[in-house]
Scaffold this active site. Structure first.
Site, PDB file in Angstrom:
ATOM      1  CB  SER A  60      36.446  39.183  49.173  1.00  0.00           C
ATOM      2  OG  SER A  60      37.262  38.458  48.219  1.00  0.00           O
TER       3      SER A  60
HETATM    4  N1  SAH Z   1      36.951  34.219  46.492  1.00  0.00           N
HETATM    5  C1  SAH Z   1      37.885  34.142  47.542  1.00  0.00           C
HETATM    6  C2  SAH Z   1      38.700  35.273  47.629  1.00  0.00           C
HETATM    7  C3  SAH Z   1      40.297  34.773  47.900  1.00  0.00           C
HETATM    8  S1  SAH Z   1      41.649  35.636  47.395  1.00  0.00           S
HETATM    9  C4  SAH Z   1      37.044  34.162  49.068  1.00  0.00           C
HETATM   10  O1  SAH Z   1      35.707  34.406  48.837  1.00  0.00           O
HETATM   11  O2  SAH Z   1      37.463  33.730  49.989  1.00  0.00           O
HETATM   12  C5  SAH Z   1      41.755  35.375  45.982  1.00  0.00           C
HETATM   13  C6  SAH Z   1      42.422  34.084  45.573  1.00  0.00           C
HETATM   14  O3  SAH Z   1      42.823  34.071  44.100  1.00  0.00           O
HETATM   15  C7  SAH Z   1      43.410  33.570  46.374  1.00  0.00           C
HETATM   16  O4  SAH Z   1      43.462  32.268  47.072  1.00  0.00           O
HETATM   17  C8  SAH Z   1      44.893  33.213  45.487  1.00  0.00           C
HETATM   18  O5  SAH Z   1      45.447  31.963  45.637  1.00  0.00           O
HETATM   19  C9  SAH Z   1      43.910  32.978  43.991  1.00  0.00           C
HETATM   20  N2  SAH Z   1      44.589  32.944  42.977  1.00  0.00           N
HETATM   21  C10 SAH Z   1      45.410  34.059  42.566  1.00  0.00           C
HETATM   22  N3  SAH Z   1      45.694  33.756  41.188  1.00  0.00           N
HETATM   23  C11 SAH Z   1      45.238  32.719  40.830  1.00  0.00           C
HETATM   24  C12 SAH Z   1      45.236  32.045  39.613  1.00  0.00           C
HETATM   25  N4  SAH Z   1      45.996  32.286  38.548  1.00  0.00           N
HETATM   26  N5  SAH Z   1      44.419  30.840  39.496  1.00  0.00           N
HETATM   27  C13 SAH Z   1      43.742  30.490  40.438  1.00  0.00           C
HETATM   28  N6  SAH Z   1      43.527  31.161  41.676  1.00  0.00           N
HETATM   29  C14 SAH Z   1      44.517  32.464  41.834  1.00  0.00           C
END
Ligand code: SAH
Length: 218
Positions: A60
């Site tokens: 993000s």
């Molecule tokens: N907090 C992260 C943001 C990553 S983007 C950071 O700081 O880098 C969001 C993430 O949510 C992705 O890696 C995606 O695979 C994950 N995601 C999406 N749906 C999900 C679910 N149902 N359970 C767990 N993770 C999920």
């Protein structure tokens, strides 16, 4: 680790954007974002942009991490749940502010890399697991704070159920094409109170787990 000039410039930018919580700014200053981005994007690590981390996912934007962390009002005694570990950056920032951080990721390869980073940074208060975060983490519930870093079409009931009394959840809601809203939810004596925090852009929250073959191709 001491912050370099580019990292300090980012902190000044976050202040200019209205982030004023000194604990939040301090935590962001102590976590080197470059550790969480792929080699090819390292020169952009302290720009205020989301960056690709593989598997169609992104780390993000720093100002969004700051705004969500501030909205969460995390205390040092809090037990916090994050859905969407991704690179592990948001988790690392939160781990600096709370007692224990639980984080769930559905892409196993992303989780492995993030766990390695938590070990290297000696963030011993982080517990990470592979799974579908829409179900929450019932064995460790309730949580004082819940943060979802992927956008759901609605607020998953299991997550709302796992929010402690007086607890706060921050979650982007809505479809990417129509624009998503960042929502702050407070559980008070009468139930859930929602507050709209404005427009955001997140990857979708996907229920269920990816197939192993799809993971190998990505
Ligand atoms: N907090 C992260 C943001 C990553 S983007 C950071 O700081 O880098 C969001 C993430 O949510 C992705 O890696 C995606 O695979 C994950 N995601 C999406 N749906 C999900 C679910 N149902 N359970 C767990 N993770 C999920």
């Amino acid at each position: 680790m001491t912050a370099g000039p580019r990292q300090l410039r980012l902190i000044m930018e976050l202040r200019r954007l209205g982030i004023s919580d000194t604990r939040v700014l301090g935590a962001i200053e102590r976590i080197a974002r470059e550790t969480f981005v792929p080699e090819t994007f390292r020169d952009q690590a302290y720009e205020d942009t989301a960056l690709p981390i593989g598997h169609g996912q992104t780390i993000s934007q720093p100002s969004v991490v700051a705004r969500m962390t501030e909205a969460l009002a995390v205390g040092e005694r809090h037990k916090v749940l994050e859905i969407g570990t991704g690179s592990g950056y948001q988790a690392a920032v939160l781990a600096r502010l709370c007692r224990r951080l639980y984080t769930i990721e559905r892409h196993r390869p992303l989780l492995r890399v993030a766990e390695e980073r938590f070990r290297e940074l000696r963030l011993h208060n982080v517990t990470a697991r592979w799974g579908d975060g829409t179900k929450g983490w019932p064995e460790s519930a309730p949580f004082d704070r819940i943060i979802v870093t992927a956008a759901g079409l609605e607020i998953p009931d299991s997550l709302a159920d796992q929010l402690a009394p007086g607890g706060i959840m921050v979650i982007p809601v809505g479809e990417r094409a129509d624009g998503q809203r960042l929502v702050r939810i407070l559980r008070d004596a009468d139930g859930l109170v929602c507050e709209d925090m404005g427009t955001v852009r997140f990857v979708p929250l996907v229920a269920g787990l990816p197939r192993a073959a799809a993971e190998r191709r990505a």
